[in-house]
Scaffold this motif. Structure first.
Motif, PDB file in Angstrom:
ATOM      1  N   CYS A  67       0.849  -1.186   0.000  1.00  0.00           N
ATOM      2  CA  CYS A  67       0.000   0.000   0.000  1.00  0.00           C
ATOM      3  C   CYS A  67       0.890   1.244   0.000  1.00  0.00           C
ATOM      4  O   CYS A  67       1.847   1.340   0.743  1.00  0.00           O
ATOM      5  CB  CYS A  67      -0.893  -0.004   1.235  1.00  0.00           C
ATOM      6  SG  CYS A  67      -1.764   1.548   1.494  1.00  0.00           S
ATOM      7  N   CYS A  76       0.277   3.093   3.710  1.00  0.00           N
ATOM      8  CA  CYS A  76       0.628   2.508   5.000  1.00  0.00           C
ATOM      9  C   CYS A  76       1.690   1.410   4.884  1.00  0.00           C
ATOM     10  O   CYS A  76       2.199   0.931   5.889  1.00  0.00           O
ATOM     11  CB  CYS A  76      -0.624   1.981   5.714  1.00  0.00           C
ATOM     12  SG  CYS A  76      -1.257   0.437   5.029  1.00  0.00           S
ATOM     13  N   CYS A 121      -6.226  -1.672  -0.198  1.00  0.00           N
ATOM     14  CA  CYS A 121      -5.407  -2.091   0.937  1.00  0.00           C
ATOM     15  C   CYS A 121      -6.354  -2.534   2.051  1.00  0.00           C
ATOM     16  O   CYS A 121      -7.272  -1.799   2.414  1.00  0.00           O
ATOM     17  CB  CYS A 121      -4.544  -0.916   1.417  1.00  0.00           C
ATOM     18  SG  CYS A 121      -3.822  -1.203   3.047  1.00  0.00           S
ATOM     19  N   CYS A 158      -5.588   0.019   5.554  1.00  0.00           N
ATOM     20  CA  CYS A 158      -6.076   1.404   5.658  1.00  0.00           C
ATOM     21  C   CYS A 158      -7.143   1.733   4.617  1.00  0.00           C
ATOM     22  O   CYS A 158      -7.663   2.837   4.587  1.00  0.00           O
ATOM     23  CB  CYS A 158      -4.909   2.392   5.568  1.00  0.00           C
ATOM     24  SG  CYS A 158      -4.282   2.649   3.888  1.00  0.00           S
ATOM     25  N   PHE A 192      -6.948   2.163   1.443  1.00  0.00           N
ATOM     26  CA  PHE A 192      -6.559   3.016   0.322  1.00  0.00           C
ATOM     27  C   PHE A 192      -6.759   2.252  -0.986  1.00  0.00           C
ATOM     28  O   PHE A 192      -6.522   1.047  -1.059  1.00  0.00           O
ATOM     29  CB  PHE A 192      -5.082   3.411   0.479  1.00  0.00           C
ATOM     30  CG  PHE A 192      -4.642   4.510  -0.446  1.00  0.00           C
ATOM     31  CD1 PHE A 192      -5.323   5.714  -0.487  1.00  0.00           C
ATOM     32  CD2 PHE A 192      -3.525   4.352  -1.265  1.00  0.00           C
ATOM     33  CE1 PHE A 192      -4.910   6.747  -1.324  1.00  0.00           C
ATOM     34  CE2 PHE A 192      -3.104   5.376  -2.105  1.00  0.00           C
ATOM     35  CZ  PHE A 192      -3.797   6.574  -2.132  1.00  0.00           C
TER      36      PHE A 192
HETATM   37 ZN   LIG Z   1      -2.802   0.928   3.405  1.00  0.00          ZN
END
Ligand SMILES: [Zn+2]
Length: 427
Positions: A24, A27, A67, A70, A72
């Motif tokens: 990701c 993160c 992801c 998080c 994303f």
């Molecule tokens: Zn992430």
């Protein structure tokens, strides 16, 4: 399980077999799930010359992943920036009136809201031909552009906007801070989502931003992409699809804070994120409200994302069906405007020379070339009239009113427009 069942199961649940090796971008977590596969496509801005028509065209996977840590959303394959942003990169942000007005208003609203004094420094990352900085200059600010495309940077210089033709990083940020001082406004308009190493970007921004300064990101909002089915905005330059929740965490970790957000009506629905050094400005409730709204709508849930992917597949069938029926009736169809998003639409939907006669454009940088992935010739807008076209497929649907206005002659002669997104309609 017999072979057929096995294949069927795996084709239905694309994420079942998918195992990626990427991390990701925000993160660093490596547990990700793919939800949308647009196939292998040519780079959407690689308009080819007549000579290149005979050369093999390189394609890259265009797949969108989430992801699981998080949430994303990003592409799983990153094409190297040296390949994407070559010297003759064709995009010029000033080519539409709507675009120019938007950037002028953007600069004015920021200067008015934050009361920046005359002579303070505004820096635009990915400044293109300098339209946004022109707006800051009109407000009395000192300006400096940064853009890696040399040909574009030269045009900016001619427009009176000093521009560094380079990629932005911490080292460049330090050099600029030394030579020009720290910036009160750093902007990244439609460029944040193009950047692979957002950590490097943010370290540079932190270095260069004045302690009272603001970093403003403008980018398409994932929520609109999903709701309005703007899947054609997915192409290799757009590495990330931004939303509030993952970014709050990311900026915080980078020592900064997302303190305000405004939704803006451009490129099919964007948002403007206001970021400062942590603690400098109070975080407005609007930011937290939008974060809550994302959670309530389950924006990042795999079920939502998988449903979106199914709608994308249905859309392809619908659009192909419409164009094929028109062709059966003997109608002649051309594409109008050749933005990068149009290339995703055509290439994912497998619409090429058997369906369209050509594509028309206003940008001189593209006219005379051929569209990536489908080899459709790019002609000037006048070809719509001289080429006996019955239907114009509007590829830059986000500027549809302006374009249809400019082409009122075409409509007067009986021409019709097809707006492809979100549902194909003839107007
Ligand atoms: Zn992430």
């Amino acid at each position: 399980m017999n072979t057929n069942t096995y294949i069927k199961n795996n084709l239905q649940g694309e994420s079942n077999w998918y195992k990626s090796h990427i991390h990701c971008r925000l993160c660093g977590y490596d547990n990700i799930t793919m939800f949308l596969d647009l196939g292998f496509t040519a780079l959407a801005d690689r308009f080819i010359t007549r000579e290149q028509l005979h050369e093999p065209e390189v394609t890259y996977p265009l797949r969108v992943v989430r992801c699981n840590e998080c949430h994303f959303i990003q592409l799983d394959h990153t094409v190297a920036p040296e390949i994407l942003y070559q010297q003759d990169y064709p995009y010029e942000s000033s080519t539409t009136q709507t675009g120019r007005e938007h950037f002028n208003q953007f600069a004015r609203s920021i200067v008015e809201e934050f009361g920046f004094s005359k002579g303070s420094l505004a820096i635009d990352i990915g400044s293109n031909v300098g339209v946004l900085l022109g707006g800051f200059k009109n407000q009395g600010m000192r300006v400096l552009g940064i853009d890696p495309a040399i040909n574009i940077a030269r045009i900016a210089e001619k427009n009176g906007i000093p521009t560094i033709a380079d990629f932005f990083n911490e080292e460049l940020a330090s050099r600029i801070a030394e030579e020009h001082g720290k910036a009160m406004a750093i902007t990244a308009s439609n460029v944040f989502a193009h950047i692979d190493r957002l950590d490097i970007l943010m370290r540079g921004v932190r270095r260069l931003l004045h302690e009272d300064g603001i970093f403003v990101v403008e980018a398409p909002y994932l929520r609109n992409l999903i709701r309005v089915l703007e899947y054609d905005t997915i192409y290799h330059e757009h590495l990330s699809y931004l939303s509030i929740s993952p970014l709050i965490r990311f900026f915080d970790r980078m020592g900064m804070a997302l303190f305000d957000v405004k939704e803006v009506d451009i490129h099919g629905g964007s948002f403007r994120l206001f970021v400062c050094h942590k603690g400098r400005y109070p975080v407005l409730t609007k930011v937290l409200d939008m974060q809550r709204q994302e959670q309530e709508e389950k924006l990042h849930d795999l079920e939502t994302l998988n449903t979106f992917a199914q709608r994308v597949r249905n859309h392809r069938n619908q659009l192909r069906h419409l164009l094929e029926s028109l062709r059966h009736e003997g109608k002649r169809i051309a594409g109008v405007s050749a933005p990068a998003k149009g290339m995703t639409l055509l290439n994912y939907c497998r619409i090429g020379t058997e369906t369209l006669e050509f594509i028309t454009e206003k940008t001189p940088l593209k006219i005379g070339r051929y569209a990536p992935g489908n080899s459709l010739p790019i002609l000037p807008d006048s070809a719509l009239m001289t080429g006996n076209i019955d239907y114009a497929l509007l590829l830059a649907w986000n500027f549809k009113d302006e374009i249809m206005n400019n082409l009122s002659e075409f409509r007067k002669k009986g021409g019709r427009f097809i707006i492809p997104i979100p549902n194909p309609v003839i107007v």
